[in-house]
Scaffold this active site. Structure first.
Site, PDB file in Angstrom:
ATOM      1  N   HIS A 312     -17.349  13.012 -28.690  1.00 16.44           N
ATOM      2  CA  HIS A 312     -17.802  12.280 -29.872  1.00 16.44           C
ATOM      3  C   HIS A 312     -18.403  10.957 -29.436  1.00 16.44           C
ATOM      4  O   HIS A 312     -17.918  10.339 -28.489  1.00 16.44           O
ATOM      5  CB  HIS A 312     -16.640  12.025 -30.846  1.00 16.44           C
ATOM      6  CG  HIS A 312     -17.114  11.685 -32.212  1.00 16.44           C
ATOM      7  ND1 HIS A 312     -17.423  10.400 -32.593  1.00 16.44           N
ATOM      8  CD2 HIS A 312     -17.371  12.475 -33.281  1.00 16.44           C
ATOM      9  CE1 HIS A 312     -17.842  10.423 -33.852  1.00 16.44           C
ATOM     10  NE2 HIS A 312     -17.833  11.664 -34.288  1.00 16.44           N
ATOM     11  N   ASP A 369     -14.984  19.321 -35.581  1.00 17.96           N
ATOM     12  CA  ASP A 369     -15.686  20.591 -35.721  1.00 17.96           C
ATOM     13  C   ASP A 369     -15.045  21.719 -34.927  1.00 17.96           C
ATOM     14  O   ASP A 369     -15.319  22.882 -35.168  1.00 17.96           O
ATOM     15  CB  ASP A 369     -17.152  20.431 -35.303  1.00 17.96           C
ATOM     16  CG  ASP A 369     -17.939  19.694 -36.376  1.00 17.96           C
ATOM     17  OD1 ASP A 369     -17.553  19.828 -37.550  1.00 17.96           O
ATOM     18  OD2 ASP A 369     -18.895  18.997 -36.039  1.00 17.96           O
TER      19      ASP A 369
HETATM   20  N1  CMC Z   1     -19.528  19.359 -23.058  1.00 20.97           N
HETATM   21  C1  CMC Z   1     -19.751  18.968 -21.768  1.00 20.97           C
HETATM   22  N2  CMC Z   1     -20.075  17.711 -21.411  1.00 20.97           N
HETATM   23  C2  CMC Z   1     -20.179  16.804 -22.368  1.00 20.97           C
HETATM   24  C3  CMC Z   1     -19.973  17.122 -23.720  1.00 20.97           C
HETATM   25  C4  CMC Z   1     -19.617  18.456 -24.055  1.00 20.97           C
HETATM   26  N3  CMC Z   1     -19.396  18.808 -25.317  1.00 20.97           N
HETATM   27  N4  CMC Z   1     -20.151  16.015 -24.487  1.00 20.97           N
HETATM   28  C5  CMC Z   1     -20.481  15.023 -23.633  1.00 20.97           C
HETATM   29  N5  CMC Z   1     -20.490  15.509 -22.358  1.00 20.97           N
HETATM   30  C6  CMC Z   1     -20.718  14.719 -21.114  1.00 20.97           C
HETATM   31  C7  CMC Z   1     -22.188  14.374 -20.927  1.00 20.97           C
HETATM   32  O1  CMC Z   1     -22.836  15.368 -20.169  1.00 20.97           O
HETATM   33  C8  CMC Z   1     -22.081  13.045 -20.230  1.00 20.97           C
HETATM   34  O2  CMC Z   1     -21.731  13.308 -18.890  1.00 20.97           O
HETATM   35  P1  CMC Z   1     -22.254  12.319 -17.700  1.00 20.97           P
HETATM   36  O3  CMC Z   1     -21.614  10.986 -17.975  1.00 20.97           O
HETATM   37  O4  CMC Z   1     -21.792  12.961 -16.439  1.00 20.97           O
HETATM   38  O5  CMC Z   1     -23.752  12.285 -17.830  1.00 20.97           O
HETATM   39  C9  CMC Z   1     -20.880  12.372 -20.876  1.00 20.97           C
HETATM   40  O6  CMC Z   1     -20.047  13.468 -21.311  1.00 20.97           O
HETATM   41  C10 CMC Z   1     -21.218  11.480 -22.073  1.00 20.97           C
HETATM   42  O7  CMC Z   1     -21.988  12.263 -22.991  1.00 20.97           O
HETATM   43  P2  CMC Z   1     -23.139  11.697 -23.934  1.00 20.97           P
HETATM   44  O8  CMC Z   1     -24.086  12.806 -24.238  1.00 20.97           O
HETATM   45  O9  CMC Z   1     -23.686  10.441 -23.326  1.00 20.97           O
HETATM   46  O10 CMC Z   1     -22.304  11.294 -25.209  1.00 20.97           O
HETATM   47  P3  CMC Z   1     -22.899  11.022 -26.623  1.00 20.97           P
HETATM   48  O11 CMC Z   1     -22.019  10.001 -27.242  1.00 20.97           O
HETATM   49  O12 CMC Z   1     -24.360  10.725 -26.572  1.00 20.97           O
HETATM   50  O13 CMC Z   1     -22.753  12.431 -27.376  1.00 20.97           O
HETATM   51  C11 CMC Z   1     -21.958  14.211 -28.684  1.00 20.97           C
HETATM   52  C12 CMC Z   1     -21.794  12.731 -28.305  1.00 20.97           C
HETATM   53  C13 CMC Z   1     -21.000  14.535 -29.837  1.00 20.97           C
HETATM   54  C14 CMC Z   1     -23.392  14.480 -29.153  1.00 20.97           C
HETATM   55  C15 CMC Z   1     -21.629  15.068 -27.435  1.00 20.97           C
HETATM   56  O14 CMC Z   1     -20.297  14.854 -27.027  1.00 20.97           O
HETATM   57  C16 CMC Z   1     -21.868  16.547 -27.677  1.00 20.97           C
HETATM   58  O15 CMC Z   1     -23.000  17.027 -27.479  1.00 20.97           O
HETATM   59  N6  CMC Z   1     -20.803  17.333 -28.116  1.00 20.97           N
HETATM   60  C17 CMC Z   1     -20.984  18.726 -28.473  1.00 20.97           C
HETATM   61  C18 CMC Z   1     -21.512  18.812 -29.906  1.00 20.97           C
HETATM   62  C19 CMC Z   1     -20.441  18.484 -30.944  1.00 20.97           C
HETATM   63  O16 CMC Z   1     -19.332  18.975 -30.879  1.00 20.97           O
HETATM   64  N7  CMC Z   1     -20.838  17.659 -31.933  1.00 20.97           N
HETATM   65  C20 CMC Z   1     -19.963  17.333 -33.070  1.00 20.97           C
HETATM   66  C21 CMC Z   1     -19.573  15.891 -33.127  1.00 20.97           C
HETATM   67  S1  CMC Z   1     -18.250  15.630 -34.343  1.00 20.97           S
HETATM   68  C22 CMC Z   1     -18.988  15.923 -35.869  1.00 20.97           C
HETATM   69  C23 CMC Z   1     -19.897  14.831 -36.293  1.00 20.97           C
HETATM   70  O17 CMC Z   1     -19.382  13.789 -36.722  1.00 20.97           O
HETATM   71  O18 CMC Z   1     -21.130  15.010 -36.190  1.00 20.97           O
END
Ligand code: CMC
Length: 435
Positions: A312, A369
């Protein structure tokens, strides 16, 4: 922008050897922010923050969350109390009006919402035109946008009476619009709302009843649905809410603004993650339940695959919404004695990820989710409807933010800046001279 507390301190930055002082603003929970709104006019510089990771777009008095401590409060009330002690309509009132309703206020609010549950008969005809396999989120955003063609008497964002009626219409009609989108996909006749029923009961009946048989509403399903809608009801400046505010900032009407928010929510990185999560679990099952393989794929930086339902942007220790509904999820599955391989795979995935250093070090925990999809499935909600349920839950939050923005004396059209990285000025080349 709602009231911010004054703070005597300032932040200083040095640009081209000149020191610039920027005001610091402070919220009621002592969150601090540097006000850069006059930076460009003073210096010619803008701030850049791809994905708004560190940018506050507004101040707001609706929802407080602390991602490090796992705190979520609507209008000051902890989500745990609201999820246990309120029903969804009460929470809608709280978010939109800022206070818990008295009994009389709540009765009036419920009665008004009940009065507006039906769709215009001509609107029902839209459903004939959509393809049978249309995604219900596409139907939802189209039909909500189309409300502005039927209710032209309530489109003015500056008229409080028009705003109020459009709010009640939206809250009342969204479950009907949603249930009809499911009926369309299943080929069953559309079921009219029954205004003797409460909000969640009515929705379940419109989804699952058929004219040829009596329909029994399971009270445990009603409790689960109420709780799910409450925990989804607001989440401050998330992608879809920011979209609603952005569209609304141009003085677009409420129906148009909410329709845009529904489109943003549909994305698999946002509300679409619940559907994407169950699809992922099914894929793992079809792959001999090889959870480890998918965990390895998620960790592999050469692979774009992510574990849906994990991580998240804001919550970095746990998602309090996930904690609340995990309890509900466990209770429901036990009561129903469901023997579904999906639930086993979900449990194994959760266990592996929670103990794996990749996820632990990046603070990637199961989010709301991850569990919501499992509960929806237990209730019998088809997977394509999961994000629709999220939209019904998030509606009062979108409305509250849209209304707060319009009531703010400092409201401005949202219009970010950019750093241009394209070609500098070039001499025009006539068509015949281009190679
Ligand atoms: N699986 C594997 N790796 C992950 C994941 C995941 N679900 N989420 C983040 N990472 C890794 C990412 O690759 C990065 O690694 P590194 O530091 O080595 O580059 C690190 O964790 C930080 O990730 P980020 O993409 O910079 O984090 P963000 O804050 O931009 O993204 C997110 C948040 C929710 C989009 C992401 O965690 C994600 O894609 N999760 C899967 C989709 C999901 O479940 N979304 C629902 C969110 S809750 C409902 C809502 O409120 O929308």
């Amino acid at each position: 922008m709602s009231d911010t507390l004054t703070n005597d301190s300032t932040a200083k930055i040095i640009l081209d050897s000149t020191e610039i002082e920027l005001p610091v603003i402070e919220g009621s929970e002592n969150e601090k922010g540097i006000d850069v709104s006059r930076l460009r006019s003073q210096t010619g510089y803008i701030t850049v923050d791809e994905g708004f990771v560190n940018t506050g777009s507004t101040s707001s008095a609706i929802t407080y969350l602390d991602g490090e401590k796992g705190i979520l409060r609507y209008r000051g009330y902890p989500i745990e109390d609201l999820a246990q002690r309120c029903d969804f309509v009460e929470v809608c009132y709280l978010l939109i009006h800022g206070e818990l309703p008295t009994e009389q206020e709540l009765d009036g609010f419920r009665a008004s919402i009940r009065r507006h549950t039906m769709l215009h008969e001509d609107m029902r005809d839209f459903y004939k035109g959509f393809p049978r396999d249309a995604h219900p989120m596409a139907i939802l955003s189209s039909v909500v946008g189309a409300l502005s063609t039927f209710y032209q008497d309530s489109l003015n964002p500056s008229d409080p009476e028009q705003v109020e009626i459009s709010i009640h219409r939206l809250l009342a009609k969204l479950p009907t619009i949603a249930a009809y989108s499911y009926k369309k996909s299943s080929g069953q006749p559309l079921v009219y709302p029954d205004n003797d029923l409460k909000y969640c009961e009515n929705f379940l009946r419109m989804m699952f009843a058929v004219p040829s048989e009596p329909y029994h509403i399971d009270p445990d399903f009603v409790t689960a649905l109420n709780m799910l809608l409450i925990v989804h009801a607001d989440h401050e400046q998330n992608c879809s809410t920011s979209t609603v505010r952005m569209v609304g900032s141009a003085n677009a009407n409420l129906f148009a603004s909410i329709s845009a928010g529904i489109c943003a929510l549909w994305g698999p990185l946002h509300g679409g993650a619940n559907e994407a999560c169950v699809n992922m679990l099914n894929k793992i099952i079809a792959d001999d339940g090889n959870v480890e393989k998918y965990v390895a794929m998620a960790k592999d930086k050469t692979n774009n695959f992510r574990l849906m339902g994990f991580g998240h942007r804001v919550y970095k220790n746990f998602d309090p919404r996930a904690t609340i509904i995990k309890g509900m999820c466990d209770r429901l599955l036990e009561k129903m004695q469901i023997d579904d391989p999906l639930f086993d795979v979900a449990k194994r995935l959760e266990e592996v990820a929670l103990n794996d250093d990749y996820f632990v070090s990046r603070k990637l925990y199961p989010n709301v989710d991850f569990y919501s999809g499992v509960i929806y499935r237990a209730i019998g909600i088809p997977v394509q409807m999961f994000t629709v349920l999220f939209a019904i839950g998030r509606l009062p939050g979108w409305i509250a933010h849209w209304a707060e923005m319009h009531q703010s004396p400092s409201k401005k059209i949202c219009r970010p800046r950019q750093i241009y990285t394209g070609e500098c000025v070039r001499e025009f080349v006539p068509l015949e001279n281009r190679s």
